[in-house]
Design a protein around this motif. Sequence first.
Motif, mmCIF file in Angstrom:
data_model
loop_
_atom_site.group_PDB
_atom_site.id
_atom_site.type_symbol
_atom_site.label_atom_id
_atom_site.label_comp_id
_atom_site.label_asym_id
_atom_site.label_seq_id
_atom_site.Cartn_x
_atom_site.Cartn_y
_atom_site.Cartn_z
ATOM 1 N N VAL A 1 -1.870 -6.225 0.532
ATOM 2 C CA VAL A 1 -1.598 -5.322 -0.589
ATOM 3 C C VAL A 1 -0.098 -5.065 -0.591
ATOM 4 C CG1 VAL A 1 -1.870 -2.951 -1.453
ATOM 5 C CG2 VAL A 1 -3.881 -4.245 -0.694
ATOM 6 N N TYR A 2 0.518 -5.292 -1.753
ATOM 7 C CA TYR A 2 1.981 -5.226 -1.861
ATOM 8 C C TYR A 2 2.342 -4.228 -2.948
ATOM 9 C CZ TYR A 2 0.915 -9.574 0.481
ATOM 10 O OH TYR A 2 0.383 -10.510 1.341
ATOM 11 N N LEU A 3 2.996 -3.155 -2.570
ATOM 12 C CA LEU A 3 3.417 -2.135 -3.529
ATOM 13 C C LEU A 3 4.924 -2.285 -3.733
ATOM 14 C CD1 LEU A 3 1.416 0.942 -2.124
ATOM 15 C CD2 LEU A 3 0.654 -0.855 -3.703
ATOM 16 N N PRO A 4 5.328 -2.844 -4.876
ATOM 17 C CA PRO A 4 6.744 -3.161 -5.093
ATOM 18 C C PRO A 4 7.654 -1.959 -4.855
ATOM 19 C CG PRO A 4 5.398 -4.060 -6.856
ATOM 20 C CD PRO A 4 4.497 -3.208 -6.023
ATOM 21 N N GLY A 5 8.736 -2.198 -4.117
ATOM 22 C CA GLY A 5 9.720 -1.154 -3.854
ATOM 23 C C GLY A 5 9.268 -0.152 -2.810
ATOM 24 N N GLU A 6 8.052 -0.322 -2.292
ATOM 25 C CA GLU A 6 7.537 0.696 -1.387
ATOM 26 C C GLU A 6 7.124 0.120 -0.023
ATOM 27 O OE1 GLU A 6 4.485 3.015 -3.245
ATOM 28 O OE2 GLU A 6 4.221 4.285 -1.481
ATOM 29 N N LEU A 7 6.122 -0.721 -0.020
ATOM 30 C CA LEU A 7 5.637 -1.255 1.264
ATOM 31 C C LEU A 7 4.698 -2.426 1.015
ATOM 32 C CD1 LEU A 7 2.402 -0.274 1.702
ATOM 33 C CD2 LEU A 7 3.533 1.920 1.959
ATOM 34 N N GLY A 8 4.405 -3.119 2.086
ATOM 35 C CA GLY A 8 3.422 -4.194 2.019
ATOM 36 C C GLY A 8 2.645 -4.268 3.321
ATOM 37 N N VAL A 9 1.379 -4.674 3.214
ATOM 38 C CA VAL A 9 0.543 -4.874 4.402
ATOM 39 C C VAL A 9 -0.174 -6.211 4.247
ATOM 40 C CG1 VAL A 9 -1.463 -4.091 5.723
ATOM 41 C CG2 VAL A 9 0.119 -2.396 4.752
ATOM 42 N N ARG A 10 -0.109 -7.059 5.254
ATOM 43 C CA ARG A 10 -0.938 -8.263 5.289
ATOM 44 C C ARG A 10 -1.441 -8.415 6.715
ATOM 45 N NH1 ARG A 10 2.262 -11.481 3.234
ATOM 46 N NH2 ARG A 10 3.142 -12.642 4.972
ATOM 47 N N ILE A 11 -2.704 -8.787 6.825
ATOM 48 C CA ILE A 11 -3.308 -9.056 8.139
ATOM 49 C C ILE A 11 -3.976 -10.419 8.029
ATOM 50 C CG2 ILE A 11 -4.936 -8.276 9.894
ATOM 51 C CD1 ILE A 11 -4.667 -5.426 8.723
ATOM 52 N N GLU A 12 -3.625 -11.309 8.937
ATOM 53 C CA GLU A 12 -4.099 -12.697 8.849
ATOM 54 C C GLU A 12 -4.602 -13.185 10.198
ATOM 55 O OE1 GLU A 12 -0.899 -15.529 8.146
ATOM 56 O OE2 GLU A 12 -2.316 -17.026 7.398
ATOM 57 N N ASP A 13 -5.811 -13.723 10.182
ATOM 58 C CA ASP A 13 -6.345 -14.404 11.366
ATOM 59 C C ASP A 13 -6.604 -15.861 11.047
ATOM 60 O OD1 ASP A 13 -6.484 -12.393 13.309
ATOM 61 O OD2 ASP A 13 -8.351 -11.611 12.499
#
Length: 375
Positions: free
Chosen positions: A340-352
């Motif tokens: 989930v990518y919130l422009p100008g704010e933060l991003g989270v990615r989790i990958e296995d």
Amino acid sequence: MSATRSEPIAERVARVADAAAAAGVDALLVSAPVNVRYVTGFTGSSGLALISAQRDDGARTGGHRFITDFRYATQASQEVAEAFDREVVADKPLDAVAACLGSAGGRLGFEETGLTVGAHRRLGERLSDGWRLVACEGIVEGLRAVKDAGELERIRAAAALADEALSSLLGEGIVGRSERDVATELELRMRKLGAEGASFEPIVAAGPHGALPHATPRDQLIGGDVLVTIDWGAKLEGYCSDCTRTFATGAEISRRAREVYALVREAQELGLQAVRAGKTGREVDAVARAVIEQAGHGEHFGHGLGHGVGLDVHEAPRLSRTAGELPLRPGNVVTIEPGVYLPGELGVRIEDLVIVTEDGGEAVTSIPKELTVIG
Ligand code: ZN
Ligand code: ZN
């Protein structure tokens, strides 16, 4: 090191020949370097495999050929499997293909992704009149998507090496270092542990920069109390790993950051649970995507859920909204990586990285997924 030692090359060649016959061609020119490696064992950069699709005597196309230039003569003699007659030419291997095929004529399949427009034209000009060039898509890639035991072993080893490199680096802290410094150091550690290199340039993206799924590491220093996304992988004996974790650099991250992290983690977990042979890439994508959409973040998850990993870091099969209807098969190795990518704010990615089995999936990544604070 010979790449052919433990690889079932003869079996692969037979399967490529069968697939080429099924595609209606008399011979298949394998030219994409990774495909040449898979089919012949040759790890150099200038080689072609010409696979005869006729199973009996191969008389018309002269059996299976491997063609390289003189720079690779020694390497070819060490690496290329016995299933191939080896030809060493002085100039461009492609120019020798026509001579190998002779004048009998037929349909010559070529890899859509393995020939430039210029190379295709040159080849067409040299072939004798009876030969027709036929575009073939994904023949070797389709076989590569299902890994054998030796390939799985290397992918597991690449993933373990990558995990070890990151764990040792995180132990020394990342706050106050630049994203670029962390990325460079990570790659160096993977090499020191025996990797051929990174399987792609590591992504290290802190704070708002994390909102770019393919962020390039910057010189900017990583501050406290932000999220940092690290996406990295090792290449070992030709095989890639690929993993992402998002960390916090302090306990005071925003409430929104915690919520988004919890959401992505749930989507990732459900995506992992949905993996099994028989499911399509589209179905698995839909399971993880539904969670993110229900939370109102559908538009912030713009990429597919995952992709195959092997000799290439992005290969078949795909897990996405537009993935085909082909079911996953045991031996597929895929990533599960919602973000989930919130422009100008933060991003989270989790990958296995996950090995598909009959009744589920086996994640080969060992780094924990609880939100972890790294100082
Ligand atoms: Zn990745
Ligand atoms: Zn990936």
